[in-house]
Write an enzyme that holds these catalytic residues in place. Structure first.
Site: not given
Ligand SMILES: [Zn+2]
Lengths: 489, 416
Positions: B45, B110, B112, B123, B164, B324
């Site tokens: 798919e 995954d 993140d 950050c 990220r 994914l």
């Molecule tokens: Zn950073």
């Protein structure tokens, strides 16, 4: 159609013992992996009975999960059900017809495979219930007999020799679960035998980090060996069911079997009706008068019949299928034909006598077997109501909002509170309608000593509206009698 | 992000990217495991996200060219790869009921950066820099080693997610065939920190509440160094009051906690390194071999795991039919290409130096000017851009995989 692995030829002393002791048995083991299909002639009756008796047990196992029974409770309930419907004695029980018990177990399993292979959902539920049944039997099996069963089959596990065990001693000990006391744990570890299997065969042990993993191999301590067996049972059955599903179209040509199979696969939805199925006889010995129905409905009816009653009162009418379902229910409840005519005549109070006599009376008499074919019609079971979107099971066909409103208005006077609804609704959402109904019974009869999980008493789930009402009336009567007794004393 | 180069991922740019740069053939080889199309590709798919967030599921293709043709026609903002089904996904509607089931797919992970928000200081949210990328880098090293050594899988492809995070695709035959239950088991084996509100709670991974399972023992020994460099020194996570209070919450010894709190409240400027030393010296005050000392040592190991152990998005990995994003897609917000990453050289990887689609097209223009090329569409246009090393990396990966499959097949043939 079914492909089974050949049993290993007898090769060690243990097997020889088996031959000498029990050589006469066609089924040498109580436990069965169901590798081979039954290849003998079976009557349609036997086909159906074996399957129905097994289905009762599986349906009870499945509803146990929805009813949050503990493993111990589940075992007790299942063992009790098994001794009634599907006893399976140890090989050592020489006085028992072990082969015929085991034949019934074997046959029932394969019939249900046919009934349950037909959708992904049914397959999944069947596998889960069958695996649970297998676990319960495995747990209860005699140690020596279980050993014999295990050695009769190639589980393809590799024993870890002592050199390898000491090579990975630190890692194996590190993942060995045991006593909190370190030295006790270590001692047990030293004595433990290990087996190696691909990790994919023991996902439950991997998930709980109960094994040591190295390059895809799981090192399984002997005490966790049963995990391999259960997983093997599950995978084996899943594969077999898929094969069966693919070959089923050929079976559909056998018109005798298809209705039976359809009926069986409905069994999971509704539970299996026990004594309520097929009986058109009134089950209440006390006469019920037409004017008593209002009161009985409030106190004893399940929501399906209660809703029909309330609709009848509100609309002074009930549509055809409603009249049929509700009329048969009342008949089995104990309303005589004379009282039934009175009841319906009064209920339809906006009709002229002429119209009533012409259009309705015949049908009432017909449902009592006094007209037409003169058949003694049985009241509809939960299973039938579940497949009837018209005047069917409210748990299945009402919107969640309507169901909650209906339940509260029907039962808040009998102890049901809105706090109970979330549990009931989540059971409904999981499509365990009979479990939801059973739970409502438990809640509304808690003042009669019915505890959570007790069902309608004796751990039975609701499978028939008349069962629900009869049990409720029975409880009420017992309490009345004991209250009377107290007054007398 | 610091350098505010305008990001252009307009439909025209994307179309040019798909026409001239996207390595369809490489993706085909990687998914297909062989040169000639197999079910691994034809029954696979693909799902497209079009401009305006229209989502098209259950597409499938016979070969790389068909895929390319469709991608260029639809010009999606991105596309995703799903499982291999028992029938062609495009024939889903006509498949017999119950005969359309997911059979295989890569085992995927995954990771993140947003899951690291509670433990990074440089950050937050969608932002990412080289410094906090070190958390991802640590996670990759642990996961890469664990999967290989414990589960024995060899064909691991790491792909930058374009913004990220990072994805892992495992293509070993056994991994492809895992059931949902098996995937769930593997993910739970790997999971130490549960996401969401639970993430601040103390870990619960010890056997008998005492020692770490061997797989985590190995990980914690490796992560101790990273903890000291990254969490203590670089991120200085325990500098703020919020930071050190979170640390104190994880110490199961109220006496030690109150001593440390008094000390740190009086001198909040103590560095994270100093604070960690304070905790260490508190532990050392207890006699060696005492229960209290063992408890504190265990807590310190748990803390190291808490701050550095991979934080996995479990839901992605648990289901065979999860979709994914395909490698080499372009992240619509950053314009960066989702390129493969070499796990051995994670330390050198800088997400901000990953080529953007705009940059690549510019490179292509510059490269084609001298000689006045007609600007024809070549399959290997990417060879003339900085995308090349990344496509080479995927090709090398696929080649190894294909060779393995070839040898296995031959092995099976011989055994006849
Ligand atoms: Zn950073």
């Amino acid at each position: 159609m079914f492909k089974g692995t050949e049993r290993k030829p007898f090769h060690d002393d243990k097997d020889l013992v088996q031959v000498t002791n029990h050589g006469s048995l066609r089924y040498p083991h109580r436990l069965n992996f169901y590798d081979r299909p039954p290849l003998y002639d079976v009557t349609v009756e036997e086909f159906e009975t074996c399957a129905l008796d097994r289905l009762r047990i599986l349906a009870e196992i499945e509803s146990s999960a929805a009813r949050n029974r503990t493993w111990e409770e589940l075992k007790t309930v299942t063992n009790a059900q098994c001794s009634n419907y599907l006893p399976l004695h140890a090989t050592s029980a020489r006085t028992v017809e072990r082969d015929s018990e085991r034949r019934k177990d074997h046959l029932g399993h394969f019939v249900l495979r046919l009934a349950f292979c037909r959708s992904e959902d049914l397959r999944r539920r069947f596998i889960k219930a069958e695996t649970t049944l297998f676990k319960i039997r495995y747990d209860a099996d005699d140690n020596a007999e279980r050993e014999m069963f295990l050695s009769s089959r190639d589980f393809d596990w590799m024993p870890v020799d002592s050199a390898e065990k000491s090579k990975y001693r630190k890692e194996l000990l590190g993942s060995y679960q045991g006593a909190r006391n370190e030295s006790v744990r270590e001692q047990a570890f030293e004595a433990e035998k290990y087996y190696k299997v691909k990790w994919t065969r023991v996902p439950d042990l991997v998930e709980k980090r109960k094994v040591f993993l190295k390059a895809g191999w799981a090192y399984v301590p002997a005490k966790e060996q049963s995990s391999i067996v259960f997983q093997e049972f599950e995978v084996h059955l899943a594969k077999a069911l898929e094969l069966t599903a693919r070959s089923l179209p050929r079976l559909d040509e056998d018109t005798r079997l298809v209705p039976i199979l359809d009926n069986l696969s409905q069994g999971f939805l509704a539970g299996v009706p026990s004594q309520w199925a097929g009986s058109g006889e009134a089950i209440n010995s006390d006469d019920i008068k037409a004017e008593m129905v209002d009161d009985l409905a409030k106190k004893h009816f399940p929501i399906c019949m209660r809703s029909m009653h309330d609709n009848l009162r509100r609309d002074h009418h009930l549509k055809h299928l409603g009249r049929l379902h509700y009329g048969l229910f009342l008949k089995v409840l104990g309303l005589s034909i004379e009282e039934a005519v009175v009841f319906w005549r009064k209920s339809f109070d906006r009709l002229t006598d002429d119209k009533f006599n012409k259009e309705y009376k015949y049908n009432i008499r017909h449902s009592y077997g006094l007209e037409g074919k003169r058949a003694n019609y049985a009241a509809k079971s939960c299973q039938q109501l579940l497949t009837s979107s018209d005047h069917g099971c409210p748990y299945r066909y009402y919107s969640p909002e309507n169901l909650q409103t209906a339940l509260l208005s029907a039962y808040s006077s009998r102890g049901l509170t809105s706090a109970d609804l979330s549990e009931i609704m989540s059971t409904v959402k999981a499509t365990h309608y009979h479990v939801a109904c059973t739970r409502v019974f438990e809640i509304t009869h808690s003042s009669f000593g019915i505890k959570k999980g007790a069902g309608t008493g004796d751990d039975e789930s609701v499978t028939h509206p008349n069962q629900y009402a009869a049990k409720s009336m029975e409880l009420y009567k017992v309490q009345q009698n004991s209250a009377e007794a107290m007054v007398v004393e | 992000m610091a350098n505010a180069v305008p990001v252009d991922t307009s439909p025209e740019v994307m179309l040019a990217f798909y026409r001239r740069l996207y390595p369809f053939k490489s993706i085909f080889n990687w998914l297909n495991h062989e040169h000639a199309p197999t079910r691994l590709f034809t029954h696979r798919e693909f799902a497209f996200t079009l401009q305006g967030d229209v989502y098209l599921r259950y597409n499938s293709f016979n070969n790389a060219d068909e895929l390319k043709k469709q991608v260029c026609q639809l010009n999606p903002t991105r596309f995703e790869i799903g499982p291999v089904y028992s029938a062609r996904p495009k024939d889903k509607k006509t498949a017999r009921p119950g005969m359309f089931n997911p059979l295989k797919r890569e085992l995927v992970f995954d990771i993140d950066m947003t899951d690291y928000d509670p433990v990074r200081t440089c950050c937050s949210g969608a932002d990412i820099c080289r410094r906090c990328w070190a958390f991802i880098s640590a996670a990759v090293q642990v996961l890469h080693t664990s999967i290989r050594e414990q589960f024995g899988y060899e064909n691991l492809l790491w792909v930058y997610s374009g913004r990220r995070g990072i994805h892992l695709w495992i293509s070993d035959e056994e991994a492809m065939g895992l059931t949902d239950d098996q995937r769930k088991a593997l993910v739970n084996w790997m999971t130490v920190i549960h996401g969401g509100s639970e993430s601040s709670k103390r870990l619960n991974v010890r056997l008998n509440g005492r020692h770490l399972p061997p797989s985590l023992q190995t990980a914690v020994e490796h992560l101790a160094t990273i903890f000291s460099e990254l969490v203590l020194s670089d991120q200085d996570v325990f500098a703020s009051q919020e930071g050190y209070e979170a640390l104190l919450e994880q110490i199961p010894d109220s006496e030690v906690v109150s001593k440390l709190r008094t000390k740190w409240n009086a001198d909040p400027s103590r560095s994270s390194e100093d604070k960690w030393l304070d905790l260490k010296s508190q532990a050392k005050k207890y006699e060696k071999g005492s229960a209290q000392r063992a408890t504190l040592t265990a807590a310190m190991e748990d803390i190291i795991l808490h701050y550095t152990y991979p934080r996995i998005d479990a839901e992605v990995s648990k289901h065979r039919n999860h979709l994914l994003k395909a490698p080499f897609c372009v992240h619509p917000k950053t314009g960066r290409v989702c390129v493969p990453v070499d796990p051995q050289r994670m330390d050198e990887f800088d997400p901000e130096s990953v080529p953007t689609v705009g940059q690549l097209l510019k490179e292509l223009d510059t490269a084609s000017k001298p000689g006045g090329a007609e600007g024809g569409v070549h399959h290997s246009d990417w060879e003339r851009t900085s995308l090349k090393p990344y496509v080479d990396m995927l090709d090398k990966h696929s080649l190894r995989l294909m060779e393995q499959v070839r040898l296995e097949k031959r092995g099976k043939d011989v055994s006849w």
